[in-house]
Design a protein around this motif. Structure first.
Motif, mmCIF file in Angstrom:
data_model
loop_
_atom_site.group_PDB
_atom_site.id
_atom_site.type_symbol
_atom_site.label_atom_id
_atom_site.label_comp_id
_atom_site.label_asym_id
_atom_site.label_seq_id
_atom_site.Cartn_x
_atom_site.Cartn_y
_atom_site.Cartn_z
ATOM 1 N N UNK A 186 -10.452 17.758 -8.015
ATOM 2 C CA UNK A 186 -9.647 16.647 -7.686
ATOM 3 C C UNK A 186 -9.987 15.678 -8.636
ATOM 4 N N UNK A 187 -8.885 14.615 -8.889
ATOM 5 C CA UNK A 187 -8.875 13.597 -9.776
ATOM 6 C C UNK A 187 -10.159 12.914 -9.455
ATOM 7 N N UNK A 188 -11.038 12.329 -10.400
ATOM 8 C CA UNK A 188 -12.247 11.592 -10.403
ATOM 9 C C UNK A 188 -11.978 10.255 -10.169
ATOM 10 N N UNK A 189 -11.204 9.430 -10.990
ATOM 11 C CA UNK A 189 -11.145 8.551 -10.662
ATOM 12 C C UNK A 189 -9.716 7.708 -10.660
ATOM 13 N N UNK A 204 -4.235 0.351 -8.563
ATOM 14 C CA UNK A 204 -2.754 0.142 -8.538
ATOM 15 C C UNK A 204 -2.088 1.268 -8.620
ATOM 16 N N UNK A 205 -2.682 2.623 -8.501
ATOM 17 C CA UNK A 205 -2.037 3.995 -8.666
ATOM 18 C C UNK A 205 -2.222 5.069 -7.422
ATOM 19 N N UNK A 206 -1.018 5.372 -7.010
ATOM 20 C CA UNK A 206 -0.992 6.484 -6.162
ATOM 21 C C UNK A 206 -1.328 6.185 -4.833
ATOM 22 N N UNK A 207 -0.963 7.135 -3.809
ATOM 23 C CA UNK A 207 -1.154 6.689 -2.431
ATOM 24 C C UNK A 207 -2.783 6.125 -2.066
ATOM 25 N N UNK A 208 -3.621 6.643 -2.712
ATOM 26 C CA UNK A 208 -5.172 6.229 -2.405
ATOM 27 C C UNK A 208 -5.118 4.726 -3.095
ATOM 28 N N UNK A 209 -4.709 4.534 -3.952
ATOM 29 C CA UNK A 209 -4.794 3.034 -4.692
ATOM 30 C C UNK A 209 -3.984 2.243 -3.711
ATOM 31 N N UNK A 210 -2.734 2.646 -3.160
ATOM 32 C CA UNK A 210 -2.084 1.749 -2.536
ATOM 33 C C UNK A 210 -2.780 1.453 -0.949
ATOM 34 N N UNK A 239 0.067 10.414 -7.726
ATOM 35 C CA UNK A 239 -1.033 11.248 -8.610
ATOM 36 C C UNK A 239 -1.186 12.760 -8.330
ATOM 37 N N UNK A 240 -0.670 13.452 -9.095
ATOM 38 C CA UNK A 240 -0.680 14.871 -8.475
ATOM 39 C C UNK A 240 -1.831 15.846 -8.967
ATOM 40 N N UNK A 241 -3.021 15.636 -8.262
ATOM 41 C CA UNK A 241 -4.202 16.540 -8.561
ATOM 42 C C UNK A 241 -3.983 17.901 -8.086
ATOM 43 N N UNK A 242 -3.232 18.192 -6.955
ATOM 44 C CA UNK A 242 -2.853 19.742 -6.955
ATOM 45 C C UNK A 242 -1.272 19.771 -6.635
ATOM 46 N N UNK A 243 -0.647 20.504 -7.415
ATOM 47 C CA UNK A 243 0.616 20.800 -7.568
ATOM 48 C C UNK A 243 1.302 21.254 -6.105
#
Length: 159
Positions: free
Chosen positions: A73-76, A80-86, A106-110
């Motif tokens: 997965x994305x590490x960092x 202010x970005x993506x669903x996790x950031x929100x 942020x698309x870590x897995x398509x």
């Protein structure tokens, strides 16, 4: 020793069993990494139709990858970005029925189509988030949200 269960009954009854299993896994353990690891493994075994489940931990100005189950997965993730950031910055659970329609996703897995992210708040401080992705559109509903929030509240007692 953990024994996989065959989850039967209503969705609510299944979640209640998973929460009880988590409580048993966490009992007497204070190590954060061990508890996050067991929680992600339990959720991966319990939840149907998901392709990633895990935690991001708040470090300074960003979320950093923690224990998870799924593809790398994305590490960092900046706040202010993506669903996790929100979810982290607003400190609210975010359910997205179609991640391709979410601005800044942020698309870590398509393969991911939908997502739910629950913030983890300890003593009014952001600890991190629980992030769960699904390859199905609209995978997560109000029942999932309610019980995953309960599960996070159970986990917080052991972090």
């Amino acid at each position: 020793m953990f024994h996989p269960e065959h989850y039967e009954g209503s969705k609510e009854q299944k979640y209640d069993l998973a929460i009880r299993q988590l409580q048993a896994l966490l009992e007497g353990e204070s190590d954060v990494i061990a508890n996050l690891s067991n929680a992600s493994a339990l959720l991966n075994q319990f939840l149907d139709h998901i392709n990633w489940v895990g935690f991001y931990v708040y470090r300074g100005e960003e979320l950093v990858l923690g224990p998870f189950q799924g593809l790398p997965a994305c590490v960092r993730i900046p706040l202010h970005r993506g669903v996790c950031g929100k979810a982290a910055s607003q400190r609210v659970t975010v359910r997205v029925g179609n991640v391709h329609e979410f601005p800044g996703h942020i698309a870590c897995d398509a393969a991911s189509q939908s997502e739910i992210v629950i913030p983890i708040i300890i003593n009014d401080e952001l600890f991190g988030v629980l992030d769960i992705d699904s390859p199905e559109l609209d995978r997560f509903d109000e029942v999932d949200q309610l019980y995953l929030e309960k599960l996070v509240n159970q986990l917080i007692q052991h972090l």
